[in-house]
Structure formats: structure tokens, C-alpha cells
Design an enzyme around this catalytic site. Structure first.
Site, short mmCIF file in Angstrom:
data_model
loop_
_atom_site.label_atom_id
_atom_site.label_comp_id
_atom_site.label_asym_id
_atom_site.label_seq_id
_atom_site.Cartn_x
_atom_site.Cartn_y
_atom_site.Cartn_z
N ASP A 194 -90.45 -52.49 -26.15
CA ASP A 194 -90.97 -53.81 -25.79
C ASP A 194 -92.41 -53.74 -25.30
OD1 ASP A 194 -90.45 -56.61 -25.48
OD2 ASP A 194 -90.58 -56.27 -23.31
N MET A 275 -90.10 -63.81 -22.73
CA MET A 275 -91.23 -64.57 -23.26
C MET A 275 -92.32 -63.69 -23.88
SD MET A 275 -90.63 -67.73 -22.89
CE MET A 275 -92.28 -68.34 -23.27
N ARG A 276 -92.14 -62.37 -23.80
CA ARG A 276 -93.20 -61.48 -24.27
C ARG A 276 -93.52 -61.70 -25.75
NH1 ARG A 276 -95.74 -57.11 -22.07
NH2 ARG A 276 -95.91 -55.77 -23.88
N ALA A 277 -92.47 -61.94 -26.53
CA ALA A 277 -92.66 -62.12 -27.96
C ALA A 277 -93.57 -63.32 -28.24
CB ALA A 277 -91.32 -62.30 -28.65
N VAL A 280 -97.20 -62.40 -27.21
CA VAL A 280 -97.84 -61.46 -28.12
C VAL A 280 -98.14 -62.13 -29.45
CG1 VAL A 280 -97.56 -59.30 -29.39
CG2 VAL A 280 -96.84 -59.43 -27.01
#
Ligand SMILES: [Zn+2]
Length: 693
Positions: A194, A275-277, A280
Site C-alpha cells: 500500500d 482513501m489512499r487509492a 494517489v
């Protein structure tokens, strides 16, 4: 030193090139994980990236690369004057070797000097060197677990922190993380996965003309690196210039609400965690627009960004290879208010070359669900890296859940052809404790005796090397003897380096329990396979409770395969076991050799974790030729590495050959029968009762 291979001279690898360039344009994208077999120039390309990165302004003499415009307030070399004049230097690409020590990565604090001289002596490590640059880890999947933890902490906080006995140092460490890995050698921990902004799959081209061009350029480079680099200098300079231009427009790029909503829709539809996706994908879309000289993100930017940012984030079995179903992606990308588009020419179906971007490398990112599945742990079997691209191509036709796709592809696959569907495991039971002899130094757990960081203090020893766990009482006692001779007059104790004593603590460690399970025809009687699977499942559950890592090698048909590369996920081990089909001849030797290789790789990755090899077989080797001799030689080869082992003898029936016991003798470990495995000796009884019922 001869010139490095120029970035622009690398043939193909379009996805990787784009991913690296986007990171150069916008470091906020967060790095790249490059997956692929050996010999694909992926490392060459990553290393060549350094030459394409814009220069950085630094405070002169600061070992922590402070930005003169905004120096780190806690910089160990600071404080720096706010108005200090900076100098510029080339951006750094720092390589982290997989076997590096903790001190090498995070820096080392000299606790001896702190205690005896009262100074804080700190030698910066690779995290400091990589600040504001790139940290590159080749074979990142083989990185030691404790280095992974350090890396994750630094990446999450943007700082590196070293603490020893109450003395601590902290400095900024923000870097692009770029890793390359060969998935055949094992997967990454999900948390580490991740941490990479983007992932790219690479494979060698199957286009003869392109392959020829790769070789042609390589030979030209080797013949005269400087002349070769000079020939490409213009193109590299142009690229660097374009990156700079893109950086300048980056701040002006607008992400319209419609596109932001598109990103949210796609991420939600792929069920990514957190929420990282979304972040990014948004940052990557913005970088893409800037790279194309635009100031507004388009739907195409979002699509291209999703292909790079999402494959490793969709919810999935951690051992599935990343990949994104493009049909699903296009459906999710579509504005719900827009009418359904006319069916376009299928990108899939006609194989890996239908991806869109430059043909030879396009298949990298369209590894669809089907190919992803079969490229997982099975790809780690001994069938050779050269087959990998072909396997990807053939995969979509294989049914989901076929754990043995590569084996099926081989003509000799199932030997007698009497393949059976997977047999369910018998109910698990509590097993006896099997431990590794001696005293280890592995991670805390509950199996074998070990010197551990916690646990009870069993004594002290003269500190050799750097002191990490001071034994205060023993140190004071050692120093006390010399106070008069050292001329002490005041109240303070006069300490010398030689006085320092380190605490010796003993607890228990977790181990790597590597199962080698015979799934061949001689074992395939349903009732017996049920019992064998029940036994392995019981040992797996035991391993979970003892915080071991587990791995699973199986052999049947013509092959042995590492069905489960060492992992801490016992659930996955249990799933792999349940799905294990049986049948075919018995290459015990091949199974042991596969285990030998898996242990070698794991020793590299996690050298302190001591392995316990559990071979579950009746010992019959019917692979043809001198199969029995081969299995005995493989066993002796393993024994020579000093690995602790246990053979679980599965022989049953009226005529017993005692071959498993002989194998145990060659391995130098004990042998137990299935019935002797249970803690209360009742496993066999329970099983018999069940099979009658
Ligand atoms: Zn500084």
C-alpha cells in the site's frame, strides 16, 4: 567510471517509463513498485531515473539535505539560519540492499559515547541520504521484516527516528520509494504494498524485432559506454526538460469535480481499502495532465492513472498478482448520466497485445483477473522463468481456482491421470509442540527457545559491538571495581566503555514452519488424504497460535510447487491446503529440493527466523528412474544446511515399508506417525470414529 545506461535508450517498458516520469513530475504520487521476472531491464530503468530528476537545493554541509527555503526545525545538523544561501546538487537515488542492517538504514547512535563521553554521536543512514530523493530497493519482497517496519514507519511519518536507551535522534526522511520484485520469489506484505503509489507489471517483449533492438543497444553500450551515452544525451536532456516544464505547470492543473467524482466512483467500485487509492489516483491524474502540458485533468488521465494506481489496492487475496479488469474499469469510469457507448473492439480476448499503448509492453497493465490468479504463488514452482509470459497468455482459459495451472500445462502433469478433486480436511485437533533445537534470536513468538528483546533476563554479558539493551546493575557492578584506580573523587560513577554490560534475555521465538506435503497418487486414498489434510491443518493452527510464519510446498505429478510462499497468514495457508488436488506420481526429491530453495530465499529475507521443516509423506518415491535415491540425496542436502525437521509418516495398510522413517534419518530429524501428532494422542482415534460415522 563509465557512463550509466541512458534512460531514453531503454526499449519498451512504456508503463514503467510513464510511472517513473510521473513520480519525477510529482513526488506526491508516492513511488513505484515494479513487478516482473528477471532480465527485463527493470532495474536498469529505475537506476537511470536518477539522471532525469531535477536538481535539489540544499543547505551546504547539512548531512540531512535540508531545503534552505524551509530547513527542518529538528535537523540534527541544525539549527540553520533561515536566510542561509543554498547550493544545488543532483537528486539522489539511494539503494537499500536487502541484507542491510538496521543501523545502515536508520543511522547509528553511539550509545557508548553517549554514556562515557556524554555526547550524542549520530551517523546518518540511508533514510537520511534518500531524503528528497529516491530510495530504491531491488528485490523489495526479500527485505528483512525489521527493515520493512522501519521503512513503513519512516514513510508514514516522513521522519526517521532512532532510539537507544533513552537517547534519541529524529530527522526528516521523505523519499520516493521505488521497489522491484520478482513475484515468483514471494509476495509483499499488504501494508508495504500500500506504501507504493503505483504498480507496474513488466515482462520481456515477445516481439522479435524489439528483442533484437534490446540486444543491439546493450552490445553497443558494453562496447563503449561513454560513446553510447553521448549518443543518447540529447534525448535524455529533452526528457529532463519536459519533466521540468511539467513540474512548473503542476500547481496550475485543475481537477474538475466531474473527474474527481469519476475517481471516487472507480475506487469505490474496486472496493479499495481506505482513501489512499483515491488520493494517489487524483495526484497521478494531475501529474499526467501536467506531463501532457495541459492544465485540466481529463477522463483519459483518470483512466491511465487508475491503471497504475489501483491494481495493488483492490481487495484481493494477498497472493493474487495485481491486475485490473479493464472492462470493469471502463464501466466504473463511465459517467452514470452518459448513454451507454457503442461496444468498442475488445481489448482482451485477442491476447495481451490489445492494451492500447505501445504494443510490446501494453500487456503489462492489462493482466486481467484470470491471468492474475494463475500468476500467484504457483508461478514460484520450479518450471522456469522463461515460461512466465506464455503462462500469462494461457491463463484466461483456465478455470478460476485451479491452483495447479502451470502443472496442468505440462504434458506429464498427472502421471497416471487419476487426478482427484480436492478432499476436505478432517477436523483439526491440538498437536504436540515441535520446536527447533538450540537457542535462536528470532522474532518473538511461542515455539522455540530464543534470546529475545523482551522475555525474562537470564544474565548479562560484556557488550560486544553496539549496546542496545543495557544491563544497568551489571554495568554499575563492573564499573564499581575500578573507581579507586580511576581516581574518582566526586559522586558520579566513572564509566568506561569496557564496563558496559548487556542484558541477556530469554523467551520464545516464532519460527518458519515450512510444510512439504505429499499430494501424490500413493497418498490419494480419500480417507487418508482427509486425515493428512486434517493433520496439516492442525499444525497450521498451532503455527498461528505460536506466531510462526508458514509456507507450503506440495509435490505430485511431475512437479513440486511452492504453493504458499512463507507468510504470516495462516488463513491463506488453510485455503491453499483445502484446494489442494491429489494424484499422480511422487517426486519426493523434487519436493525437498523446492523446499531447499524456498528456505534459501527466506534465509536471505529473514535470517534470524529459524525454520522447521515438516515433511508429510509415506516416503514412497515413484517418479521413475532412481527416484528413491534422488529423494535421499535431496534429504541429505537439506540436512547439510542444518535445518530442523520432522517427518510425519502417513504410511498405512497391512504392508509397511518404513520409507518415511528412512527419510527422517537422512534429514536428521524425528519421525512421528499421524496418530502421534496429537497432543493427547487421540488424533487417530477421533479420526477413525469420524470415518466410521
Ligand atoms: Zn539540516
Amino acid at each position: 567510471m563509465s557512463a550509466a545506461y541512458p534512460f531514453s535508450a531503454i526499449v519498451g517498458l512504456a508503463d514503467l517509463r510513464l510511472a517513473l516520469v510521473l513520480n519525477a513530475v510529482s513526488p506526491a504520487v508516492g513511488g513505484v513498485l515494479v513487478r516482473g521476472e528477471k532480465g527485463t531491464a527493470k532495474s536498469t530503468m529505475v537506476r537511470a531515473l536518477a539522471g532525469q530528476l531535477p536538481e535539489v537545493a540544499v543547505v551546504p554541509g547539512c548531512r540531512f539535505s535540508c531545503d534552505p527555503a524551509a530547513p527542518d526545525a529538528r535537523c540534527p545538523d541544525g539549527p540553520h539560519d533561515p536566510g542561509i544561501a543554498g547550493t544545488t546538487r543532483a537528486a539522489r537515488l539511494v539503494e537499500l540492499p536487502v541484507g542491510a542492517s538496521e543501523d545502515r538504514l536508520a543511522g547509528s547512535l553511539d550509545i557508548e559515547r553517549a554514556l562515557t563521553e556524554g555526547v550524542k554521536a549520530y551517523e546518518p543512514g540511508l533514510l537520511a541520504a534518500a531524503h528528497r530523493g529516491v530510495l530504491y530497493v531491488d528485490e523489495v519482497n526479500l527485505l528483512h521484516d525489521h527493515l520493512v517496519d522501519l521503512l513503513l514507519d519512516a514513510a508514514a511519518m516522513g521522519t526517521s527516528h532512532v532510539e537507544r536507551e533513552g537517547v534519541s535522534v529524529r530527522h526528516a526522511a521523505r523519499f520516493l520509494l521505488v521497489g522491484t520484485m520478482n513475484p515468483e520469489e514471494g509476495e509483499l506484505r499488504p501494508q508495504l504494498l500500500d506504501r507504493f503509489g503505483l504498480t507496474v507489471e513488466v515482462a520481456a517483449s515477445r516481439e522479435p524485432r524489439e528483442r533484437a533492438e534490446v540486444v543491439r543497444r546493450r552490445l553497443a553500450y558494453e562496447a563503449d559506454p561513454d560513446a553510447f551515452a553521448a549518443r543518447w544525451a540529447g534525448e535524455d536532456a529533452e526528457l529532463a526538460e519536459r519533466i521540468l516544464r511539467a513540474r512548473r505547470v503542476l500547481a496550475d492543473v485543475v481537477l474538475p469535480d466531474a473527474e474527481l467524482e469519476r475517481i471516487a466512483r472507480v475506487c469505490a467500485s474496486f472496493e479499495v481499502d481506505g482513501m489512499r487509492a483515491d488520493l494517489v489516483t487524483a495526484r497521478t491524474s494531475i501529474a499526467l495532465a501536467a506531463w501532457h502540458g495541459r492544465t485540466e485533468v481529463t477522463a483519459q488521465d483518470v483512466r491511465a492513472a487508475a491503471l497504475l494506481a489501483l491494481p495493488h489496492r483492490r481487495r484481493r487475496n494477498p497472493f493474487d498478482a495485481p491486475g485490473l479488469d479493464e472492462e470493469h474499469l471502463d464501466e466504473a469510469l463511465r459517467d452514470p448520466d452518459e448513454p451507454e457507448p457503442e461496444p468498442e473492439p475488445e481489448p482482451e480476448g485477442d491476447g495481451p497485445d490489445g492494451g492500447g499503448s505501445p504494443p510490446p509492453d501494453a500487456h503489462g497493465s492489462d493482466g486481467s483477473e484470470g491471468s492474475g490468479r494463475s500468476d500467484g504463488p504457483d508461478a514460484a514452482d520450479g518450471s522456469g522463468a522463461a515460461e512466465a509470459p506464455g503462462r500469462t497468455e494461457a491463463a484466461p482459459s483456465s478455470a478460476p481456482g485451479t491452483e495447479d495451472a502451470p502443472v496442468e500445462g505440462a504434458p506429464t502433469a498427472s502421471g497416471g491421470g487419476r487426478e482427484q478433486a480436492a478432499v476436505a480436511a478432517a477436523e483439526p485437533y491440538r498437536t504436540r509442540l515441535f520446536s527447533v533445537p538450540g537457542v535462536g534470536q528470532g522474532a518473538a513468538g511461542r515455539r522455540s527457545r530464543a534470546r529475545t528483546a523482551s522475555g525474562r533476563t537470564t544474565g548479562s554479558q560484556v557488550a560486544a559491538g553496539r549496546v542496545t539493551r543495557l544491563h544497568v546493575a551489571a554495568t554499575v557492578r563492573a564499573a564499581a571495581l575500578h573507581q579507586k584506580a580511576r581516581g574518582r573523587t566526586g559522586a558520579g560513577l566513572l564509566l568506561r566503555r569496557a564496563d558496559l554490560r548487556e542484558a541477556v534475555r530469554e523467551g520464545r521465538e516464532g519460527n518458519l514452519v515450512l510444510f512439504v506435503v505429499d499430494a501424490s497418487g500413493s497418498m490419494a486414498a480419500r480417507k487418508r488424504m482427509r486425515a493428512v489434510k486434517g493433520a496439516v491443518l492442525s499444525l497450521l493452527l498451532d503455527a498461528y497460535q505460536r506466531r510462526d510464519k508458514v509456507g507450503l510446498v506440495t509435490f505430485r505429478g511431475a512437479h513440486a510447487a511452492l504453493v504458499l510462499p512463507p507468510t504470516s497468514s495462516v488463513e491463506i495457508g488453510a485455503a491453499r491446503l483445502a484446494a489442494l488436488p491429489t494424484g499422480g506420481r511422487t517426486p519426493v526429491g523434487a519436493g525437498l529440493l523446492r523446499a531447499h530453495e524456498a528456505l534459501r530465499v527466506e534465509r536471505l529475507r529473514d535470517p534470524l527466523r529459524r525454520p522447521l521443516l515438516v515433511v508429510v509423506t509415506d516416503g514412497r518415491a515413484t517418479g521413475g528412474g532412481d527416484a528413491l535415491g534422488e529423494s535421499r540425496r535431496a534429504a541429505r542436502l537439506l540436512a547439510a544446511t542444518g535445518v530442523a525437521s520432522l517427518v510425519v509418516d502417513c504410511e498405512s495398510g497391512p504392508v509397511r515399508l518404513g520409507l518415511a522413517a528412512r527419510l527422517a534419518g537422512d534429514l536428521g530429524g524425528p519421525v512421528v506417525t499421524l496418530d502421534e501428532l496429537a497432543a493427547d494422542g487421540l488424533a487417530g482415534l477421533v479420526r477413525d470414529v469420524r470415518s466410521v460415522a
